[in-house]
Design a protein around this motif. Structure first.
Motif, PDB file in Angstrom:
ATOM      1  N   VAL A  81      17.279  21.313 -17.368  1.00  0.00           N
ATOM      2  CA  VAL A  81      17.076  22.545 -16.608  1.00  0.00           C
ATOM      3  C   VAL A  81      17.818  22.471 -15.266  1.00  0.00           C
ATOM      4  CG1 VAL A  81      15.370  24.021 -15.480  1.00  0.00           C
ATOM      5  CG2 VAL A  81      14.846  22.976 -17.693  1.00  0.00           C
ATOM      6  N   GLN A  82      18.593  23.506 -14.989  1.00  0.00           N
ATOM      7  CA  GLN A  82      19.329  23.629 -13.737  1.00  0.00           C
ATOM      8  C   GLN A  82      18.708  24.756 -12.909  1.00  0.00           C
ATOM      9  OE1 GLN A  82      22.116  21.375 -13.298  1.00  0.00           O
ATOM     10  NE2 GLN A  82      21.049  20.596 -15.111  1.00  0.00           N
ATOM     11  N   ARG A  83      18.880  24.689 -11.584  1.00  0.00           N
ATOM     12  CA  ARG A  83      18.263  25.686 -10.706  1.00  0.00           C
ATOM     13  C   ARG A  83      19.283  26.255  -9.725  1.00  0.00           C
ATOM     14  NH1 ARG A  83      14.321  21.894 -11.779  1.00  0.00           N
ATOM     15  NH2 ARG A  83      12.370  22.805 -12.604  1.00  0.00           N
ATOM     16  N   GLY A  84      19.069  27.519  -9.392  1.00  0.00           N
ATOM     17  CA  GLY A  84      19.939  28.201  -8.442  1.00  0.00           C
ATOM     18  C   GLY A  84      19.338  29.541  -8.070  1.00  0.00           C
ATOM     19  N   VAL A  85      20.196  30.483  -7.701  1.00  0.00           N
ATOM     20  CA  VAL A  85      19.752  31.839  -7.378  1.00  0.00           C
ATOM     21  C   VAL A  85      20.722  32.834  -8.016  1.00  0.00           C
ATOM     22  CG1 VAL A  85      18.629  31.203  -5.204  1.00  0.00           C
ATOM     23  CG2 VAL A  85      21.046  31.906  -5.190  1.00  0.00           C
ATOM     24  N   PHE A  86      20.210  34.011  -8.307  1.00  0.00           N
ATOM     25  CA  PHE A  86      21.051  35.122  -8.743  1.00  0.00           C
ATOM     26  C   PHE A  86      21.077  36.148  -7.630  1.00  0.00           C
ATOM     27  CE2 PHE A  86      21.393  39.372 -10.719  1.00  0.00           C
ATOM     28  CZ  PHE A  86      22.676  39.252 -11.240  1.00  0.00           C
ATOM     29  N   LEU A  87      22.272  36.702  -7.355  1.00  0.00           N
ATOM     30  CA  LEU A  87      22.456  37.667  -6.278  1.00  0.00           C
ATOM     31  C   LEU A  87      22.669  39.058  -6.871  1.00  0.00           C
ATOM     32  CD1 LEU A  87      24.952  35.645  -4.024  1.00  0.00           C
ATOM     33  CD2 LEU A  87      22.454  35.438  -4.189  1.00  0.00           C
ATOM     34  N   ALA A 159      16.651  23.883  -1.144  1.00  0.00           N
ATOM     35  CA  ALA A 159      17.688  22.850  -1.257  1.00  0.00           C
ATOM     36  C   ALA A 159      17.967  22.491  -2.710  1.00  0.00           C
ATOM     37  CB  ALA A 159      17.265  21.606  -0.480  1.00  0.00           C
ATOM     38  N   ALA A 160      16.952  22.618  -3.575  1.00  0.00           N
ATOM     39  CA  ALA A 160      17.102  22.239  -4.981  1.00  0.00           C
ATOM     40  C   ALA A 160      17.763  23.332  -5.818  1.00  0.00           C
ATOM     41  CB  ALA A 160      15.733  21.902  -5.568  1.00  0.00           C
ATOM     42  N   SER A 161      18.187  24.432  -5.171  1.00  0.00           N
ATOM     43  CA  SER A 161      18.836  25.548  -5.884  1.00  0.00           C
ATOM     44  C   SER A 161      20.179  25.858  -5.237  1.00  0.00           C
ATOM     45  CB  SER A 161      17.924  26.780  -5.855  1.00  0.00           C
ATOM     46  OG  SER A 161      16.688  26.512  -6.478  1.00  0.00           O
ATOM     47  N   PRO A 162      21.172  24.967  -5.392  1.00  0.00           N
ATOM     48  CA  PRO A 162      22.415  25.085  -4.632  1.00  0.00           C
ATOM     49  C   PRO A 162      23.462  26.029  -5.206  1.00  0.00           C
ATOM     50  CG  PRO A 162      22.491  23.109  -5.966  1.00  0.00           C
ATOM     51  CD  PRO A 162      21.134  23.724  -6.201  1.00  0.00           C
ATOM     52  N   VAL A 163      23.233  26.567  -6.412  1.00  0.00           N
ATOM     53  CA  VAL A 163      24.242  27.411  -7.044  1.00  0.00           C
ATOM     54  C   VAL A 163      23.809  28.877  -6.970  1.00  0.00           C
ATOM     55  CG1 VAL A 163      25.475  27.950  -9.177  1.00  0.00           C
ATOM     56  CG2 VAL A 163      24.944  25.575  -8.603  1.00  0.00           C
ATOM     57  N   ARG A 178      28.849  26.903  -5.660  1.00  0.00           N
ATOM     58  CA  ARG A 178      27.956  25.789  -5.366  1.00  0.00           C
ATOM     59  C   ARG A 178      28.064  25.424  -3.888  1.00  0.00           C
ATOM     60  NH1 ARG A 178      25.294  22.022  -8.229  1.00  0.00           N
ATOM     61  NH2 ARG A 178      26.268  22.777 -10.174  1.00  0.00           N
ATOM     62  N   LEU A 179      26.918  25.298  -3.235  1.00  0.00           N
ATOM     63  CA  LEU A 179      26.850  24.917  -1.831  1.00  0.00           C
ATOM     64  C   LEU A 179      26.544  23.430  -1.717  1.00  0.00           C
ATOM     65  CD1 LEU A 179      26.480  25.361   1.258  1.00  0.00           C
ATOM     66  CD2 LEU A 179      24.114  26.040   0.758  1.00  0.00           C
ATOM     67  N   ARG A 180      27.343  22.733  -0.904  1.00  0.00           N
ATOM     68  CA  ARG A 180      27.072  21.346  -0.553  1.00  0.00           C
ATOM     69  C   ARG A 180      27.036  21.258   0.971  1.00  0.00           C
ATOM     70  NH1 ARG A 180      30.560  20.970  -5.022  1.00  0.00           N
ATOM     71  NH2 ARG A 180      29.758  19.689  -6.737  1.00  0.00           N
ATOM     72  N   THR A 181      26.011  20.612   1.505  1.00  0.00           N
ATOM     73  CA  THR A 181      25.869  20.530   2.957  1.00  0.00           C
ATOM     74  C   THR A 181      25.957  19.090   3.434  1.00  0.00           C
ATOM     75  OG1 THR A 181      23.458  20.394   2.777  1.00  0.00           O
ATOM     76  CG2 THR A 181      24.417  22.590   3.056  1.00  0.00           C
ATOM     77  N   GLY A 182      26.396  18.919   4.692  1.00  0.00           N
ATOM     78  CA  GLY A 182      26.457  17.587   5.275  1.00  0.00           C
ATOM     79  C   GLY A 182      25.079  16.983   5.443  1.00  0.00           C
ATOM     80  N   TYR A 183      24.101  17.814   5.705  1.00  0.00           N
ATOM     81  CA  TYR A 183      22.691  17.423   5.742  1.00  0.00           C
ATOM     82  C   TYR A 183      21.873  18.694   5.581  1.00  0.00           C
ATOM     83  CZ  TYR A 183      22.957  19.034  10.593  1.00  0.00           C
ATOM     84  OH  TYR A 183      23.155  19.797  11.718  1.00  0.00           O
ATOM     85  N   TRP A 184      20.562  18.551   5.436  1.00  0.00           N
ATOM     86  CA  TRP A 184      19.708  19.713   5.182  1.00  0.00           C
ATOM     87  C   TRP A 184      18.583  19.726   6.197  1.00  0.00           C
ATOM     88  CZ3 TRP A 184      20.493  23.722   1.968  1.00  0.00           C
ATOM     89  CH2 TRP A 184      19.437  24.614   1.772  1.00  0.00           C
ATOM     90  N   LEU A 213      12.630  31.080   6.644  1.00  0.00           N
ATOM     91  CA  LEU A 213      13.189  29.809   7.082  1.00  0.00           C
ATOM     92  C   LEU A 213      14.465  30.042   7.877  1.00  0.00           C
ATOM     93  CD1 LEU A 213      12.917  27.817   3.721  1.00  0.00           C
ATOM     94  CD2 LEU A 213      11.387  27.613   5.686  1.00  0.00           C
ATOM     95  N   LEU A 214      14.746  29.123   8.794  1.00  0.00           N
ATOM     96  CA  LEU A 214      15.954  29.178   9.625  1.00  0.00           C
ATOM     97  C   LEU A 214      16.757  27.905   9.449  1.00  0.00           C
ATOM     98  CD1 LEU A 214      17.661  30.383  12.023  1.00  0.00           C
ATOM     99  CD2 LEU A 214      16.097  29.132  13.540  1.00  0.00           C
ATOM    100  N   MET A 215      18.073  28.058   9.288  1.00  0.00           N
ATOM    101  CA  MET A 215      19.008  26.930   9.305  1.00  0.00           C
ATOM    102  C   MET A 215      20.049  27.196  10.378  1.00  0.00           C
ATOM    103  SD  MET A 215      19.664  26.436   5.181  1.00  0.00           S
ATOM    104  CE  MET A 215      20.650  24.948   5.398  1.00  0.00           C
ATOM    105  N   GLN A 216      20.487  26.144  11.070  1.00  0.00           N
ATOM    106  CA  GLN A 216      21.498  26.295  12.123  1.00  0.00           C
ATOM    107  C   GLN A 216      22.387  25.064  12.177  1.00  0.00           C
ATOM    108  OE1 GLN A 216      18.691  27.229  15.439  1.00  0.00           O
ATOM    109  NE2 GLN A 216      19.945  29.049  15.735  1.00  0.00           N
ATOM    110  N   ALA A 217      23.669  25.300  12.460  1.00  0.00           N
ATOM    111  CA  ALA A 217      24.650  24.233  12.725  1.00  0.00           C
ATOM    112  C   ALA A 217      24.704  23.208  11.596  1.00  0.00           C
ATOM    113  CB  ALA A 217      24.339  23.563  14.061  1.00  0.00           C
ATOM    114  N   ILE A 218      24.899  23.708  10.363  1.00  0.00           N
ATOM    115  CA  ILE A 218      24.946  22.840   9.181  1.00  0.00           C
ATOM    116  C   ILE A 218      26.358  22.851   8.593  1.00  0.00           C
ATOM    117  CG2 ILE A 218      24.004  22.385   6.904  1.00  0.00           C
ATOM    118  CD1 ILE A 218      21.881  22.140   9.003  1.00  0.00           C
ATOM    119  N   PRO A 219      27.058  21.714   8.544  1.00  0.00           N
ATOM    120  CA  PRO A 219      28.356  21.675   7.861  1.00  0.00           C
ATOM    121  C   PRO A 219      28.168  22.013   6.381  1.00  0.00           C
ATOM    122  CG  PRO A 219      28.029  19.705   9.206  1.00  0.00           C
ATOM    123  CD  PRO A 219      26.704  20.411   9.145  1.00  0.00           C
ATOM    124  N   ALA A 220      29.049  22.870   5.848  1.00  0.00           N
ATOM    125  CA  ALA A 220      28.858  23.339   4.475  1.00  0.00           C
ATOM    126  C   ALA A 220      30.193  23.457   3.754  1.00  0.00           C
ATOM    127  CB  ALA A 220      28.139  24.694   4.476  1.00  0.00           C
TER     128      ALA A 220
END
Length: 228
Positions: A81-87, A159-163, A178-184, A213-220
């Motif tokens: 099973v894979q996880r992500g989001v649909f837009l 974080a577990a749904s990167p696509v 697919r999203l990959r981040t330097g950290y989460w 939720l808020l995210m800021q200053a994340i390399p992606a």
């Protein structure tokens, strides 16, 4: 092609969504992720900085506001099973990004964004034809959610749904990024006001706002994902 960027600011507005309705909104082979008996949907406001193809200096990158409505999904892949989001729909303040689809999983629309923000308070609006989302949120110390027992659990779910999948111009074809981040890292927000044409249009009582939720200053880094 890989796109590199910095997520300057990302606000995730998450709703509880009726699971049967979520199934009707999704194309095959995607199905909704279920949490506490509900599907999870929402809207993402994201501002990217230094967005550019890999190999191009960060100083030559673009800065843009984007927004998308999302439904958390899963599907069966070769490794389980894979996880992500649909837009269902997505918008960009960049005419190039909306028209080309290079910065988005699939075709997008040009949106107009209004932003007023400080370190602790955020007022965001997106308008595109008859579609709109507006939110007023503040940083929060306490956690309130019926879906997740803690801020950490909600953050790990995202974080577990990167696509991110979107319907391409051809019927039945999905394109993904697919999203990959330097950290989460995320922090909770308290939402004071929220209105969305997408969620307003759903049947009464089928969607209820849950948390933000808020995210800021994340390399992606963003790259194309193989079809589900």
């Amino acid at each position: 092609m890989e796109i590199r960027s910095v997520i300057e600011r990302r606000i995730l507005l998450n709703y509880q969504l009726d699971r049967a309705l979520a199934r009707d909104l999704l194309p095959a082979p995607l199905r909704p992720q279920i949490v506490q008996g509900n599907a999870v949907a929402g809207t993402c406001f994201i501002r990217l900085a230094q967005a550019r193809p890999a190999g191009i200096p960060a100083s030559l990158g673009w800065r843009m506001e984007n927004a998308a409505d999302r439904i958390a999904v899963e599907w069966d892949g070769p490794d389980g099973v894979q996880r992500g989001v649909f837009l269902p729909q997505q918008f960009s303040g960049s005419r190039f990004a909306a028209a080309s689809g290079r910065w988005l999983p699939g075709p997008g629309e040009r949106g107009t964004f209004r932003v007023q923000e400080t370190d602790r308070e955020f007022r965001l609006e997106m308008h595109a034809r008859e579609q709109f989302t507006r939110v007023h949120a503040k940083r929060a110390e306490n956690w309130h959610s019926d879906l997740f027992p803690s801020h950490r659990a909600a953050s790990e779910f995202v974080a577990a749904s990167p696509v991110a999948w979107s319907a391409a111009a051809r019927t039945g074809v999905l394109t993904g990024v697919r999203l990959r981040t330097g950290y989460w890292a995320t922090s909770p927000l308290e939402v004071r006001e929220l209105e969305s044409s997408f969620f307003n249009a759903l049947p009464a009582d089928s969607a209820r706002f849950d948390h933000a939720l808020l995210m800021q200053a994340i390399p992606a880094r963003w790259s194309r994902a193989a079809g589900p």
